[in-house]
Design an enzyme around this catalytic site. Structure first.
Site, PDB file in Angstrom:
ATOM      1  N   ARG A  43      41.059  28.762  46.710  1.00 44.54           N
ATOM      2  CA  ARG A  43      40.620  28.007  47.880  1.00 44.54           C
ATOM      3  C   ARG A  43      39.148  28.300  48.136  1.00 44.54           C
ATOM      4  NH1 ARG A  43      45.134  30.538  49.425  1.00 44.54           N
ATOM      5  NH2 ARG A  43      44.003  31.876  50.904  1.00 44.54           N
ATOM      6  N   VAL A 130      44.251  50.330  33.531  1.00 46.00           N
ATOM      7  CA  VAL A 130      45.048  51.544  33.691  1.00 46.00           C
ATOM      8  C   VAL A 130      44.222  52.594  34.423  1.00 46.00           C
ATOM      9  CG1 VAL A 130      46.312  53.397  32.538  1.00 46.00           C
ATOM     10  CG2 VAL A 130      46.302  51.097  31.541  1.00 46.00           C
ATOM     11  N   ILE A 134      39.246  55.842  36.631  1.00 49.21           N
ATOM     12  CA  ILE A 134      39.305  56.985  35.719  1.00 49.21           C
ATOM     13  C   ILE A 134      38.926  56.535  34.312  1.00 49.21           C
ATOM     14  CG2 ILE A 134      40.757  58.799  34.755  1.00 49.21           C
ATOM     15  CD1 ILE A 134      42.595  58.443  37.195  1.00 49.21           C
ATOM     16  N   LYS A 203      51.431  49.993  32.123  1.00 43.69           N
ATOM     17  CA  LYS A 203      50.356  50.921  31.780  1.00 43.69           C
ATOM     18  C   LYS A 203      50.765  51.837  30.636  1.00 43.69           C
ATOM     19  CE  LYS A 203      48.654  50.754  36.531  1.00 43.69           C
ATOM     20  NZ  LYS A 203      48.627  51.446  37.847  1.00 43.69           N
TER      21      LYS A 203
END
Length: 437
Positions: A43, A130, A134, A203
């Site tokens: 939108r 994942v 990190i 993951k």
């Protein structure tokens, strides 16, 4: 370098903000400025606050944006399988580089994306898929390629880690801890993907694929959630000097026939308080990697959220942009090993089994006989009155058994036979035990 951004929600908005705030530094690192060619959204008129972007850049035609000749890099933060898969395959086949945070797509059909990248000659990067900010996938993909990774154990879902940490700290049950997580914004209105382990399983598939140079999909991952974990389980873990975490475990090893295989699973497990993952609390993520030469490595940090995820996305954008300017391509997918995935029944683990039994002579011997018939060795036994009371013989009693390592199929068969004994009122709980106490 001109970017097409697909999605402008929590993560996409942070990507735009960081691109604006760090434009000079990013240009210096890459060797050319980064510009947004367009932003595909559902939108156009939605209120996006004071987002520093020209409203004319918004479009509801993602394919049209992807196909533009002036687009070098496509950044996808929409999520889901379709239409994201079609968009990214189109971009990659056209030779554009792709940065995505889409763990579900990578876990279900990452092979199609890698094949399209090989066909078109562009890069496919997905560090943000994942563990948020990190830096984990790049080390597995590049830094550790001179080593042999044997095992990856991780806490990769912040919602479930917050819930289990709260249960451990306060003694609350699952429902109460989930309610607190929802109020604080750690859990979605529909937490199914988190609490049932789907997010962690996706993951786990990505981690296993990179660590073991094999294509592993979410369908290959044995998955169990945390909805059956009780306050009593948490208390029992404490009594053993353990805590309960939702773990993703990917291990490389030989099967019963001596073939090299991989085992990939997600489930709650007790781990000793001495294990590096035991102290990971709140909504943090951590992944413990074991390699033959490097030894044990720990990666820790915030695994979700707009800013951390956007940080990982932009790290990938810098990498693929540098490659395009230099006229080179990053190393392609490494799936040469093509190792088969071992069935869950062959995975080696330990069980913590809590039984409600009739308190009479011969009960322990009968229970031990079931374990012996399935070739499962008992490590410890703890027996007491039901509920920790003072009831005498003839009433119910609690029997808590921890096994030595055995194939999961043998352990499961043991539990199933125990359920059929007339002296066993109920199997109160079954949890796996990982790590050495």
């Amino acid at each position: 370098m001109r970017l097409a951004l697909l999605g402008c929600g929590t993560v996409g908005s942070e990507v735009v903000r960081l691109l604006h705030e760090q434009s000079a530094d990013l240009a210096a690192r890459i060797g050319a400025p980064l510009e947004i060619a367009g932003i595909a959204v559902r939108r156009i008129g939605r209120d996006r606050g004071d987002l520093p972007v020209d409203p004319a850049l918004f479009t509801t035609d993602p394919l049209g944006l992807i196909k533009r000749d002036d687009v070098d890099v496509v950044v996808e933060v929409v999520g889901g399988i379709e239409p994201a898969r079609s968009w990214l395959v189109e971009a990659l086949r056209a030779g554009k580089s792709v940065v995505t945070a889409n763990k579900a797509l990578l876990a279900e059909d990452g092979g199609a994306l890698h094949d399209a990248a090989a066909e078109g000659g562009g890069d496919l990067y997905y560090e943000a898929a994942v563990a948020g900010a990190i830096p984990l996938l790049r080390p597995l993909r590049e830094s550790l390629h001179g080593d042999r990774i044997t095992r990856v154990t991780g806490i990769v879902n912040g919602t479930t880690n917050f819930i289990l940490s709260a249960m451990d700290a306060t003694g609350a049950g699952f429902a109460e801890a989930l309610e607190e997580a929802t109020e604080l914004g750690y859990a979605e209105a529909d937490p199914t993907a988190d609490v049932e382990g789907f997010d962690a399983a996706a993951k786990a598939a990505i981690l296993a694929s990179l660590a073991f140079h094999s294509r592993v999909s979410a369908a290959d991952v044995h998955r169990e959630g945390i909805t059956e974990v009780t306050a009593a389980d948490v208390a029992s873990a404490k009594a053993m000097g353990c805590t309960i975490k939702l773990l993703c475990i990917a291990a490389r090893g030989a099967d019963a026939a001596g073939r090299e295989t991989v085992s990939v699973r997600v489930h709650p497990a007790m781990i000793p308080l001495t294990h590096p993952l035991a102290s990971v609390g709140d909504a943090f993520n951590a992944v413990f990697v074991e390699a033959e030469a490097a030894g044990q490595l720990m990666f820790y940090g915030r695994g979700a959220g707009g800013a951390p995820t956007a940080s990982a996305v932009l790290g990938d954008v810098v990498a693929v942009s540098r490659n395009r300017l230099a006229g080179v391509r990053a190393a392609s997918e490494s799936a040469y090993a093509d190792l088969p995935v071992r069935p869950m029944g062959e995975a080696l683990t330990r069980y913590h089994i809590s039984l409600d039994v009739t308190d009479r002579p011969g009960v322990l011997a009968a229970v031990a006989g079931v374990f012996a018939r399935h070739d499962v060795s008992i490590a410890t036994v703890r027996q007491g009155p039901a509920g920790g009371g003072t009831a005498g013989r003839g009433e119910d009693a609690d029997l808590v058994i921890v096994t030595h390592v055995a194939p999961d199929a043998a352990l499961a068969a043991t539990v199933e036979e125990l359920r059929g004994l007339d002296i066993v009122r109920s199997v109160a709980s079954v949890l796996r035990v990982e790590g050495e106490a």
